[in-house]
Design a protein around this motif. Structure first.
Motif, short mmCIF file in Angstrom:
data_model
loop_
_atom_site.label_atom_id
_atom_site.label_comp_id
_atom_site.label_asym_id
_atom_site.label_seq_id
_atom_site.Cartn_x
_atom_site.Cartn_y
_atom_site.Cartn_z
N UNK A 1 -8.90 22.36 0.80
CA UNK A 1 -8.03 22.32 1.98
C UNK A 1 -8.71 21.57 3.13
N UNK A 2 -10.02 21.76 3.26
CA UNK A 2 -10.78 21.08 4.32
C UNK A 2 -10.78 19.58 4.10
N UNK A 3 -11.01 19.15 2.85
CA UNK A 3 -11.01 17.72 2.53
C UNK A 3 -9.65 17.11 2.85
N UNK A 4 -8.59 17.80 2.48
CA UNK A 4 -7.24 17.31 2.74
C UNK A 4 -6.96 17.23 4.24
N UNK A 5 -7.38 18.27 4.96
CA UNK A 5 -7.16 18.30 6.40
C UNK A 5 -7.91 17.16 7.10
N UNK A 6 -9.14 16.90 6.68
CA UNK A 6 -9.92 15.79 7.25
C UNK A 6 -9.17 14.47 7.08
N UNK A 7 -8.62 14.29 5.90
CA UNK A 7 -7.88 13.06 5.60
C UNK A 7 -6.65 12.94 6.50
N UNK A 8 -5.96 14.04 6.70
CA UNK A 8 -4.76 14.03 7.53
C UNK A 8 -5.10 13.74 9.00
N UNK A 9 -6.22 14.32 9.46
CA UNK A 9 -6.65 14.09 10.85
C UNK A 9 -7.03 12.64 11.06
N UNK A 10 -7.78 12.07 10.12
CA UNK A 10 -8.21 10.68 10.24
C UNK A 10 -7.01 9.73 10.26
N UNK B 1 -4.15 10.62 11.39
CA UNK B 1 -3.28 11.12 12.47
C UNK B 1 -1.89 11.51 11.94
N UNK B 2 -1.90 12.15 10.77
CA UNK B 2 -0.66 12.58 10.11
C UNK B 2 -0.34 14.01 10.57
N UNK B 3 0.35 14.11 11.69
CA UNK B 3 0.64 15.42 12.28
C UNK B 3 1.59 16.24 11.41
N UNK B 4 2.54 15.59 10.75
CA UNK B 4 3.48 16.33 9.90
C UNK B 4 2.76 16.92 8.69
N UNK B 5 1.85 16.15 8.11
CA UNK B 5 1.08 16.66 6.99
C UNK B 5 0.19 17.82 7.40
N UNK B 6 -0.41 17.72 8.60
CA UNK B 6 -1.24 18.81 9.11
C UNK B 6 -0.41 20.08 9.29
N UNK B 7 0.76 19.92 9.85
CA UNK B 7 1.62 21.08 10.09
C UNK B 7 2.01 21.75 8.77
N UNK B 8 2.32 20.94 7.78
CA UNK B 8 2.70 21.49 6.48
C UNK B 8 1.55 22.25 5.84
N UNK B 9 0.33 21.69 5.94
CA UNK B 9 -0.83 22.35 5.34
C UNK B 9 -1.15 23.65 6.07
N UNK B 10 -1.11 23.63 7.40
CA UNK B 10 -1.52 24.79 8.18
C UNK B 10 -0.47 25.89 8.20
N UNK B 11 0.78 25.53 7.95
CA UNK B 11 1.84 26.54 7.92
C UNK B 11 1.61 27.55 6.80
N UNK B 12 0.95 27.08 5.74
CA UNK B 12 0.69 27.96 4.60
C UNK B 12 -0.40 28.99 4.91
N UNK C 1 -5.93 22.84 16.07
CA UNK C 1 -5.90 21.91 14.93
C UNK C 1 -4.89 20.79 15.18
N UNK C 2 -3.73 21.15 15.70
CA UNK C 2 -2.70 20.13 15.96
C UNK C 2 -3.16 19.13 17.02
N UNK C 3 -3.98 19.61 17.95
CA UNK C 3 -4.43 18.76 19.05
C UNK C 3 -5.60 17.85 18.68
N UNK C 4 -6.27 18.13 17.56
CA UNK C 4 -7.50 17.41 17.22
C UNK C 4 -7.38 15.88 17.31
N UNK C 5 -6.31 15.28 16.78
CA UNK C 5 -6.23 13.81 16.86
C UNK C 5 -6.12 13.29 18.29
N UNK C 6 -5.83 14.17 19.24
CA UNK C 6 -5.60 13.74 20.63
C UNK C 6 -6.67 14.25 21.59
#
Length: 420
Positions: A181-190, A192-203, A214-219
């Protein structure tokens, strides 16, 4: 086939004449600056055992390396990164040293990038490693030296973006994310895929303040005020400690008077998993990639057998030259090289003159004049080769001094010339 051999493989290039001179001038200026901080040279092999760069050590992916075998069947790799070889050397040659070790290097690294990316596969890096110093003062000095180096090259408009991988690690620990999950989240942050982050973190059943972070990290990018403000919303001690370190670092950089070159990026991550604290990158305009990268790696050397904290920086010479060129900051130095052309009867005098000039640290190319070439031919040649001028000696012991760039000629008798 012969025509094909004139070209280099994709991702590598030739550097020659004035471009090569400019590169060496910038390189030497950087080396002089780094020497003033007390760093001393070290050289490591162009290729190492592939395991030096293994994924366990947090360096580049195996698919991004140029790997091959020796006669004994060992898997070798052209170095894709300078830090692991330095770590190996420190563990081998400085195993018992406990006080700070300052090392600098200059060499090429090799990455088997995807050709469509348009990136060079061979680049020159000039960098430093400060070993056995875990302090924030060491972090500040390395970043200050980076700023100093960039200013030394003539670069004026740039920013050093600073992050701390411990900030992200603290959030991951608090969220109890698994490695995948961490590897996937890092990829999404890099990305700047906010929709993907939201989907992963909703679980994950995260508290709202943590999810918002977490949502704010890219900004989370800006001045030291951004760092101070975000600390009000952080609940875990590991991330708070990371933010405190950034504040301490900023206060030290103010003493160096370099705070105007500093910004902070709390969402900054790195492809190198060996970083353990402060990480930073320097950017300027008219080039898309960083001209310098660095960070703290307090666990890497331990993988080679020595428990030692460390921080390093690599100046990417090719990117730096590209930026300087596009910003019209590369100085066109007047060449002082001289082409000494002589006719047959004055050969002895010409050779003796060349010897004397070289003893005086002048750069002289010595040629016997060929009948099929005129003085103008030699002037044209000097311009093609980037030479400063021509000294022509004829059989009548007459001297012609020619300035290559405009063809201006001064004539003198050899005796009068020698008296000068």
């Amino acid at each position: 086939m012969k025509e094909r051999l004139l070209h280099t493989p994709e991702g590598v290039r030739d550097i020659y004449n004035t471009e090569c001179i400019k590169k060496l001038n910038v390189q030497n200026a950087l080396i002089d600056c780094i020497h003033r901080y007390g760093f001393r040279e070290i050289q490591t092999p162009t290729f190492e055992f592939s395991d030096v760069f293994s994924s366990e050590k947090g360096t580049v992916a195996q698919t991004d390396m140029f790997r091959f075998f020796d006669r004994e069947g060992n898997t070798l790799a052209l170095r894709p990164d300078m830090t692991p070889p330095i770590a190996r050397c420190v563990a081998k040659y400085f195993k018992e040293e406990e006080l700070p070790i300052r090392l600098m290097y200059c060499g090429n690294t090799y990455r088997n990038n995807v050709s469509l990316q348009g990136k060079l596969k061979e680049v020159t890096q000039l960098g430093t490693e400060l070993i056995n110093d875990p302090s924030v003062e060491a972090d500040a000095e390395m970043i200050a030296m980076t700023v100093d180096c960039l200013l030394t090259t003539g670069l004026k408009e740039f920013q050093v973006e600073i992050g701390n991988v411990e900030f992200f690690a603290g959030l991951i620990e608090e969220a109890r994310l698994q490695e995948e999950e961490t590897v996937k989240l890092r990829e999404l942050i890099e990305n700047k895929n906010l929709f993907g982050m939201e989907e992963l973190l909703q679980e994950k059943k995260l508290e709202e303040p943590l999810k918002k972070l977490f949502y704010q990290l890219p900004e989370l990018f800006g001045t030291i005020e951004k760092v101070k403000d975000i600390k009000n919303y952080v609940q875990n001690s590991r991330s708070i400690a990371a933010l405190n370190r950034l504040e301490q670092l900023y206060e030290l950089l103010k003493i160096y008077d370099f705070e105007s070159y500093i910004t902070f990026d709390l969402g900054m991550l790195s492809n190198y998993n060996y970083y353990t604290g402060i990480i930073f990158r320097a950017f300027t305009y008219k080039t898309g990639d960083a001209v310098a990268t660095g960070g703290r790696y307090d666990s890497l050397i331990d993988q080679f057998g020595k428990d030692a904290p460390a921080i390093g920086v690599a100046l990417i010479l090719d990117q730096l030259l590209l930026a300087l060129s596009r910003q019209n900051l590369l100085v066109n130095q007047e060449s002082e090289d001289t082409l000494l052309v002589y006719q047959t009867k004055v050969q002895t005098i010409a050779i003796q003159l060349a010897k004397q000039f070289r003893k005086e640290n002048m750069r002289v190319e010595l040629y016997a004049e060929q009948k099929e070439y005129t003085l103008q031919d030699y002037i044209d040649y000097a311009n093609r080769m980037g030479l400063g001028g021509i000294l022509h000696l004829d059989n009548n012991k007459q001297v012609h001094l020619v300035r290559a760039k405009d063809g201006a000629i001064q004539k003198a008798n050899l005796i009068d010339f020698l008296r000068q």
